[in-house]
Design an enzyme around this catalytic site. Structure first.
Site, PDB file in Angstrom:
ATOM      1  N   ARG A   1     -38.490  22.187  42.807  1.00 54.02           N
ATOM      2  CA  ARG A   1     -37.265  21.511  43.247  1.00 54.02           C
ATOM      3  C   ARG A   1     -36.215  22.965  43.364  1.00 54.02           C
ATOM      4  O   ARG A   1     -35.887  23.312  42.025  1.00 54.02           O
ATOM      5  CB  ARG A   1     -36.897  20.718  42.438  1.00 54.02           C
ATOM      6  CG  ARG A   1     -35.337  19.935  42.743  1.00 54.02           C
ATOM      7  CD  ARG A   1     -34.876  19.088  41.796  1.00 54.02           C
ATOM      8  NE  ARG A   1     -33.440  18.631  41.879  1.00 54.02           N
ATOM      9  CZ  ARG A   1     -33.031  17.794  42.567  1.00 54.02           C
ATOM     10  NH1 ARG A   1     -33.712  17.160  43.543  1.00 54.02           N
ATOM     11  NH2 ARG A   1     -31.639  17.500  42.757  1.00 54.02           N
TER      12      ARG A   1
ATOM     13  N   HIS B   1     -35.207  17.524  52.004  1.00 54.29           N
ATOM     14  CA  HIS B   1     -35.911  16.687  50.727  1.00 54.29           C
ATOM     15  C   HIS B   1     -36.909  15.607  51.467  1.00 54.29           C
ATOM     16  O   HIS B   1     -36.312  14.668  51.439  1.00 54.29           O
ATOM     17  CB  HIS B   1     -34.454  16.224  50.251  1.00 54.29           C
ATOM     18  CG  HIS B   1     -34.568  15.623  48.989  1.00 54.29           C
ATOM     19  ND1 HIS B   1     -35.822  15.532  48.274  1.00 54.29           N
ATOM     20  CD2 HIS B   1     -33.811  14.776  47.848  1.00 54.29           C
ATOM     21  CE1 HIS B   1     -35.551  15.010  46.903  1.00 54.29           C
ATOM     22  NE2 HIS B   1     -34.399  14.568  46.884  1.00 54.29           N
TER      23      HIS B   1
ATOM     24  N   GLN C   1     -37.577  12.248  49.349  1.00 58.16           N
ATOM     25  CA  GLN C   1     -36.520  11.352  49.347  1.00 58.16           C
ATOM     26  C   GLN C   1     -36.526  10.523  50.404  1.00 58.16           C
ATOM     27  O   GLN C   1     -36.332   9.169  50.364  1.00 58.16           O
ATOM     28  CB  GLN C   1     -35.090  11.962  49.215  1.00 58.16           C
ATOM     29  CG  GLN C   1     -34.161  11.000  49.277  1.00 58.16           C
ATOM     30  CD  GLN C   1     -33.850  10.177  48.051  1.00 58.16           C
ATOM     31  OE1 GLN C   1     -33.601  10.589  47.001  1.00 58.16           O
ATOM     32  NE2 GLN C   1     -33.985   8.807  48.399  1.00 58.16           N
TER      33      GLN C   1
ATOM     34  N   ASP D   1     -24.017  10.087  50.956  1.00 57.01           N
ATOM     35  CA  ASP D   1     -24.465  11.189  49.778  1.00 57.01           C
ATOM     36  C   ASP D   1     -23.329  11.843  49.417  1.00 57.01           C
ATOM     37  O   ASP D   1     -22.421  11.666  50.031  1.00 57.01           O
ATOM     38  CB  ASP D   1     -25.693  12.121  50.353  1.00 57.01           C
ATOM     39  CG  ASP D   1     -26.174  13.035  49.479  1.00 57.01           C
ATOM     40  OD1 ASP D   1     -26.102  12.815  48.240  1.00 57.01           O
ATOM     41  OD2 ASP D   1     -26.798  14.046  49.989  1.00 57.01           O
TER      42      ASP D   1
ATOM     43  N   CYS E   1     -29.034   8.337  48.158  1.00 52.46           N
ATOM     44  CA  CYS E   1     -30.112   8.905  47.580  1.00 52.46           C
ATOM     45  C   CYS E   1     -29.613   9.379  46.322  1.00 52.46           C
ATOM     46  O   CYS E   1     -30.531   9.585  45.255  1.00 52.46           O
ATOM     47  CB  CYS E   1     -30.153  10.424  48.227  1.00 52.46           C
ATOM     48  SG  CYS E   1     -29.040  11.324  48.476  1.00 52.46           S
TER      49      CYS E   1
ATOM     50  N   ARG F   1     -39.020   6.223  45.077  1.00 47.05           N
ATOM     51  CA  ARG F   1     -39.274   7.626  44.589  1.00 47.05           C
ATOM     52  C   ARG F   1     -40.436   7.859  44.230  1.00 47.05           C
ATOM     53  O   ARG F   1     -41.504   8.727  44.608  1.00 47.05           O
ATOM     54  CB  ARG F   1     -37.996   8.467  43.914  1.00 47.05           C
ATOM     55  CG  ARG F   1     -36.863   8.782  44.740  1.00 47.05           C
ATOM     56  CD  ARG F   1     -36.890   9.934  45.808  1.00 47.05           C
ATOM     57  NE  ARG F   1     -37.390  10.957  45.326  1.00 47.05           N
ATOM     58  CZ  ARG F   1     -36.676  11.799  44.619  1.00 47.05           C
ATOM     59  NH1 ARG F   1     -35.426  11.726  44.557  1.00 47.05           N
ATOM     60  NH2 ARG F   1     -37.202  12.982  44.116  1.00 47.05           N
TER      61      ARG F   1
END
Length: 379
Positions: free
Chosen positions: A178, A205, A208, A297, A337, A365
């Site tokens: 990450r 991402h 996700q 988001d 998310c 996830r």
């Protein structure tokens, strides 16, 4: 010269090529200096019998420097961008996620495909969901995950990415990263000899969006033919939605303020694919009409917090509130998310409404990532 090309007969050893290949399961190159020690006195000596004294053939002695470079990931698959895979593969991974999720939900704990395997988790950016979902998921399927926080490695600063990749590959079966810079992820994957999973970069991402797709399948029944409307900043989440729309046919709309559109090249790539319908607009109210999913988001991501006050001014009119969801229609689900700034990009009422699937989305996830790792490891 790749190690996989060195057949057992050429080394004067008995045992299958697969047995010898497994000796370097997590290594980027072969340690020629210690070869005789590994084969004669190592843990695998019972499986591989030496025919007399080990004498390195001249050809083997000359490959030491060649083996120190990047090695091919035979049989392994990185998961860096969704559009690295075709539609059939993406849907197969999602089907596997549903199967493994159902198994875990049933209380089944004997399915342990990751038993005896370790995963290195590199976090340049801290995260609750990414860490817990990967670590818990890997553990539940029999593996052991190792957390490496922002100060543990300082990849690219304290130690070069290519060195980190090759060292961790020698210890672990898979790496999750990450990171901030997407190029760091690409470099890591280039030099690692084990699968690398993209846990997030500033560019995209994919894990996700795989979780989001799984959630849509559970609640809507499919991804194909749906309309997903993202309202907010044209960020890494948007890029991954665009790349999914380049593989799976659905209608994706990004409604964002002028100047905050997603990467132009990524938009064009998704449009050129000719698979999904892609729209970029500055009108959220028009965009959400007929949406199956309204997605939001944070307006200022990690690393952009100094812009938060400015963005709150620019993003006025882009909050997902009850009025916007009413325009979308009663069929529309709300997704986010997380983490969310309630009262900023979304109201508390929308997150807590019956048609909000934010928390099943967060749970998925783990299940989507389990399936991704199974696929990457060929299990």
């Amino acid at each position: 010269m790749a190690y996989a090309a060195l057949m057992p007969t050429k080394l004067g050893l008995e045992g299958s090529h697969d047995q010898i290949h497994r000796l370097r399961t997590t290594t980027t190159c072969m340690n020629v200096d210690n070869l005789s020690k590994v084969f004669v006195r190592g843990a695998h000596a019972d499986k591989l019998k030496v025919k007399g004294p080990v004498k390195m053939p001249p050809k083997v002695l000359h490959i030491k420097s060649a083996l120190s470079c990047v090695e091919e990931k035979t049989g392994f698959k990185d998961f860096l961008h969704i559009n690295d895979f075709d539609k059939e593969t993406i849907l197969t991974i999602l089907d596997r996620a549903k199967e493994v999720k159902a198994l875990l939900k049933s209380g089944e704990r004997t399915y342990l495909p990751f038993k005896g395997k370790t995963m290195a988790m590199i976090f340049a950016k801290p995260s609750m969901r990414t860490r817990v979902s990967f670590e818990t998921g890997f553990f539940l399927l029999g593996g052991h995950a190792i957390y490496l926080g922002p100060k543990d490695i300082e990849m690219g600063k304290r130690e070069e990415t290519r060195d980190v990749a090759r060292v961790l590959s020698r210890y672990n079966d898979i790496i999750m990263a990450r990171l901030f810079a997407h190029q760091d992820l690409l470099d890591l994957a280039n030099y690692a000899s084990v699968p690398v999973i993209n846990g997030l970069t500033d560019y995209n991402h994919p894990c996700q969006i795989m979780a989001d797709a799984l959630t849509m399948i559970e609640h809507i029944g499919q991804i194909e033919g749906t309309k997903v409307v993202y309202v907010g900043d044209g960020n890494n989440i948007v890029h991954s939605w665009l790349l999914l729309a380049a593989v799976v046919p659905f209608h994706f709309v990004c409604a964002c303020p002028k100047g905050f559109e997603p990467d132009k090249e990524t938009v064009e790539k998704a449009q050129r694919a000719g698979v999904g319908k892609i729209e970029i607009t500055n009108d959220p109210k028009e965009a959400v009409k007929g949406a199956d999913v309204v997605y939001s988001d944070v307006w200022a991501s990690m690393g952009q917090k100094e812009e938060a006050a400015y963005r709150r001014q620019v993003f006025q009119g882009f909050q997902v509130d009850e009025e916007l969801m009413k325009i979308a229609g009663p069929q529309a689900y709300f997704m986010h998310c997380l983490p969310a700034e309630r009262g900023v990009e979304v109201t508390n009422g929308v997150i807590e409404a019956p048609n909000s699937i934010v928390f099943p989305q967060a749970e998925n996830r783990m299940h989507a990532q389990n399936a991704i790792m199974l696929h990457s490891l060929g299990l």
